[in-house]
Each structure stands twice: as C-alpha cells, then as structure tokens.
Design an enzyme around this catalytic site. Structure first.
Site, PDB file in Angstrom:
ATOM      1  N   TRP A 101      39.770  39.857  48.199  1.00  0.00           N
ATOM      2  CA  TRP A 101      39.993  41.306  48.251  1.00  0.00           C
ATOM      3  C   TRP A 101      39.653  41.864  49.625  1.00  0.00           C
ATOM      4  O   TRP A 101      40.347  42.731  50.150  1.00  0.00           O
ATOM      5  CB  TRP A 101      39.210  42.028  47.153  1.00  0.00           C
ATOM      6  CG  TRP A 101      39.667  41.639  45.785  1.00  0.00           C
ATOM      7  CD1 TRP A 101      38.924  41.033  44.809  1.00  0.00           C
ATOM      8  CD2 TRP A 101      40.985  41.797  45.227  1.00  0.00           C
ATOM      9  NE1 TRP A 101      39.685  40.809  43.692  1.00  0.00           N
ATOM     10  CE2 TRP A 101      40.946  41.275  43.918  1.00  0.00           C
ATOM     11  CE3 TRP A 101      42.185  42.333  45.705  1.00  0.00           C
ATOM     12  CZ2 TRP A 101      42.072  41.261  43.076  1.00  0.00           C
ATOM     13  CZ3 TRP A 101      43.304  42.325  44.864  1.00  0.00           C
ATOM     14  CH2 TRP A 101      43.239  41.798  43.576  1.00  0.00           C
ATOM     15  N   ASP A 171      34.125  48.505  49.104  1.00  0.00           N
ATOM     16  CA  ASP A 171      34.852  48.317  47.850  1.00  0.00           C
ATOM     17  C   ASP A 171      33.835  47.823  46.832  1.00  0.00           C
ATOM     18  O   ASP A 171      33.300  46.718  46.969  1.00  0.00           O
ATOM     19  CB  ASP A 171      35.964  47.277  48.076  1.00  0.00           C
ATOM     20  CG  ASP A 171      36.701  46.876  46.802  1.00  0.00           C
ATOM     21  OD1 ASP A 171      36.330  47.360  45.720  1.00  0.00           O
ATOM     22  OD2 ASP A 171      37.657  46.070  46.911  1.00  0.00           O
ATOM     23  N   LYS A 195      37.280  47.379  36.176  1.00  0.00           N
ATOM     24  CA  LYS A 195      36.352  46.260  36.106  1.00  0.00           C
ATOM     25  C   LYS A 195      35.113  46.676  35.296  1.00  0.00           C
ATOM     26  O   LYS A 195      34.849  46.133  34.266  1.00  0.00           O
ATOM     27  CB  LYS A 195      35.925  45.815  37.513  1.00  0.00           C
ATOM     28  CG  LYS A 195      37.094  45.522  38.461  1.00  0.00           C
ATOM     29  CD  LYS A 195      37.846  44.249  38.115  1.00  0.00           C
ATOM     30  CE  LYS A 195      39.237  44.155  38.733  1.00  0.00           C
ATOM     31  NZ  LYS A 195      39.283  44.008  40.161  1.00  0.00           N
TER      32      LYS A 195
HETATM   33  C1  LIG Z   1      40.315  43.898  41.190  1.00  0.00           C
HETATM   34  C2  LIG Z   1      39.861  44.199  42.541  1.00  0.00           C
HETATM   35  C3  LIG Z   1      40.688  44.829  43.482  1.00  0.00           C
HETATM   36  C4  LIG Z   1      42.124  45.175  43.203  1.00  0.00           C
HETATM   37  O1  LIG Z   1      42.188  46.225  42.317  1.00  0.00           O
HETATM   38  P1  LIG Z   1      43.563  46.907  41.892  1.00  0.00           P
HETATM   39  O2  LIG Z   1      43.090  48.127  41.175  1.00  0.00           O
HETATM   40  O3  LIG Z   1      44.289  45.932  41.027  1.00  0.00           O
HETATM   41  O4  LIG Z   1      44.317  47.223  43.120  1.00  0.00           O
HETATM   42  C5  LIG Z   1      40.154  45.126  44.716  1.00  0.00           C
HETATM   43  N1  LIG Z   1      38.883  44.827  45.033  1.00  0.00           N
HETATM   44  C6  LIG Z   1      38.066  44.227  44.145  1.00  0.00           C
HETATM   45  C7  LIG Z   1      36.655  43.934  44.549  1.00  0.00           C
HETATM   46  C8  LIG Z   1      38.515  43.897  42.887  1.00  0.00           C
HETATM   47  O5  LIG Z   1      37.692  43.291  42.012  1.00  0.00           O
END
Ligand SMILES: *Cc1c(COP(=O)(O)O)cnc(C)c1O
Length: 359
Positions: A101, A171, A195
């Site tokens: 990511w 993030d 998540k």
């Molecule tokens: C799942 C995830 C993403 C991507 O998320 P989307 O909402 O599908 O774009 C980005 N960063 C992390 C840390 C993730 O776990």
C-alpha cells in the site's frame, strides 16, 4: 442464523451489536418512517447522524479543534493521488515504503511530482519496519508519508518516524481506532473504514486546517480538493450516507467499550494469545520481526504450501474463515480487528493446536 469467526483483512468483521441495531432500524429509522438508505443527505435527520458521528469520533480520538474530519469516498487508494494533488506545493515528498500500500502511494505520487523513497523494507519482503530515526529527508519536501500498519505483511510502526519538522501523512486504514493516537503529531491521518471501522465505501480523512488550501496542483478536480469537502462539512455532494451511519454506530460501540485505551489493552491481549502460540509452535511460524508485529494483522506460515492449503480448508470447515494469506505473500493471515472477540482468537488457537497434533 449461524455466524462464523471472520478473520478477513477487509471488508471485515463488525460488532454484532452494531449489526443488530442497524437491522432493527432498517425499516424505520427512529420514527422517520424510512431507512437511512432512503433518506436525503440534506434532511434534518441525516444531518443529526453525520454531526453525531463526527462528534463521537472527535471525542474518541481527542481530535484537536484545528483539525477537520472529512467523510469521503474513493477508498484509501484515491487518497494516494489526493494527497500529492493537495499537498505537493514544492512538488517533492518523502515516502517510506513498508509494503504494497505504501508502494502504491509512492508510485501514484510520482505522477504529480518527485516522490523520494527515503527508506524501504522491500529487501526482506517487507517483514520489518526500517529505522526511521535519522532519515535523509530533503529540506523542501512537502511531507513525509507512511503506511502505519501494513495490512498485508503484518507490521506496524511502534514509533513514528523523525520527520525533521516535516508534515507527517499516515495511512492508518488497518489500525484506525485500534489504540489511542496523538493526532497533533500528524498533518493527515486517513483510512478506508472497511478494515477496522465500518462498511466499505467510506474513507475518513483527519487533516490539519492549514493544509487545506485553494493552492492545489493545476487541474485538480473539484471533488479531489480537500477544501471542497471541508467547506461543505463532507456534504458537497451525496456522501456515502449509510456507511457513515454505520461508522457512527461503531464509534458509539467503542465509547461504550471504554474508548481507545481499553481497545488497545484488548487488542494487545488478543494478539498475545496468537503470537505466544506461534512462538511456541513447531509447525506454525510468524513471518515478521517480533518488535514490529501488528496487533491487527497476523501473518503466519507452516513452511509447506500444501499444509498451508490444508489448514485453510479445514479451518474454514470448522467456522474460521478468510485465513488465507494475501495472494502475494501466501500462507495464512488472521486479521483480528476491534470487533473480533477474544473468544474467536482463543478458539482459533485451540484449532491450530489440534491441527498441529494431527499433522
Ligand atoms: C486496504 C488498504 C488500502 C486500500 O484501500 P481501498 O479502500 O480498497 O482503496 C490502502 N491502505 C491500506 C493500509 C489498506 O489496508
């Protein structure tokens, strides 16, 4: 009705209490005669829902007044572009690449300016967090970017990087609300909610007000300017209304549970059960450096692909689902987010013990 123990990395398990409440309110939300799904986002009732969700989140995370909370769409992935478009005034940013990511965010930023990889753990398949105490960060970098919890690899920063005075952007998709954080250390904290918070379709961005400006890169679409959404309190256009409503319920659930300090203790306790077992097992092994272990995503392997597959299959038959590791890593991964009860982890470990004895 029969519910499984769902170890999915995302979309993931939600608190049963929240699902039940949402079900009860499905046909008639608090005397409105309609579902939240059917409601105008400009209605008084909905305004109450989104305002209360924001107030509860502010309360939970102790968000300072000079930060805005935005409820957006496009997932975490859209932020990979939105961040540079809004923040790259000098067209330069530093990225710490600790997984897929972070790498995607790094690559996307390269479309808008100079993205500089200042540290990486790719040399050892992202199984650790690099030392970030004295990185070579260009003076004129607009921000330093991290992915704080690496969902796929199962690592987590235990200390934030030394940004040398630069704005930190994080993030936190897979560790959002898993423990208390000091919001004031960040310029932006953001994450997709699917998540550890709510249903897919909502991304929450907590952003310091001075970073919200008209001065975005030329050609930045109106919808991708933080200012558009900040000025309109996340109601510039139709927001992911139902998703925000469910997030609001999860915020209330977290408050009822005792808040983020209590969640952290619970999460540590749950993760310890699994890690202690892995450390003592002859068959199963954790895949990341111990000091960088995530409390949320726990990858492990047997070292034998066929045995991994057998385990995943038998676990599923026993009601422990979505334990297959990410397609790029293989093996297994148990995601044990806030809503996973301790009992789920204990029963998984008992199942693993039994599997080890039998195989
Ligand atoms: C799942 C995830 C993403 C991507 O998320 P989307 O909402 O599908 O774009 C980005 N960063 C992390 C840390 C993730 O776990």
């Amino acid at each position: 009705m029969s519910r499984v123990y769902n170890f999915s990395a995302g979309p993931a398990v939600l608190p049963e209490e929240v699902l039940r409440e949402a079900a009860e309110e499905m046909m008639d939300y608090k005397g409105s005669g309609m579902s939240v799904m059917e409601m105008s986002h400009r209605s008084k009732v909905y305004d109450g829902i989104i305002k209360e969700a924001e107030a509860d989140l502010r309360d939970l995370m102790d968000i300072p007044d000079n930060y805005k909370v935005l409820f957006l769409q496009g997932g975490a992935s859209q932020q990979f572009a939105m961040i540079p478009m809004n923040l790259m005034k000098n067209k330069k940013a530093a990225y710490i690449v600790t997984g897929q990511w972070a790498k995607k965010a790094f690559q996307e930023a390269g479309n808008y300016g100079e993205a500089i990889k200042v540290a990486s753990s790719e040399d050892e398949t992202f199984s650790y967090i690099p030392d970030c105490s004295d990185l070579d960060i260009p003076e004129d970098a607009d921000y330093v970017y991290i992915c704080e919890n690496n969902t796929i690899y199962g690592t987590k920063y235990k200390a934030l990087p030394n940004t040398k005075g630069h704005t930190l952007v994080a993030d936190v998709s897979s560790c959002f609300l898993s423990e208390p954080v000091d919001v004031s250390k960040y310029g932006i904290i953001y994450g997709g909610v699917q998540k550890n918070i709510g249903p897919a379709g909502v991304v929450i961005v907590i952003i310091r007000e001075d970073l919200i400006t008209e001065d975005t890169l030329p050609g930045t679409p109106t919808m991708l300017k933080y200012k558009t959404h900040a000025d309109a309190d996340s109601l510039y256009n139709t927001p992911p209304a139902y998703g925000i409503y469910v997030c609001g319920k999860v915020f209330k659930w977290l408050k009822k549970m005792g808040g983020l300090t209590v969640m952290k203790e619970r999460n540590e306790e749950k993760a310890k059960i699994l890690y202690d077992f892995l450390d003592g097992s002859k068959m199963f092994k954790g895949t990341v450096r111990k000091e960088d272990r995530s409390l949320m995503n726990v990858p492990f392997v047997t070292g034998d692909k066929e045995l991994d597959a057998k385990f995943v299959k038998e676990a599923e038959a026993a009601g422990f689902v979505n334990l297959k590791g990410h397609r790029t890593v293989g093996g297994m991964r148990a995601s044990i987010y806030n809503a996973m009860p301790k009992e789920g982890v204990e029963k998984l470990v008992a199942f693993m013990k039994k599997f080890e004895e039998e195989n």
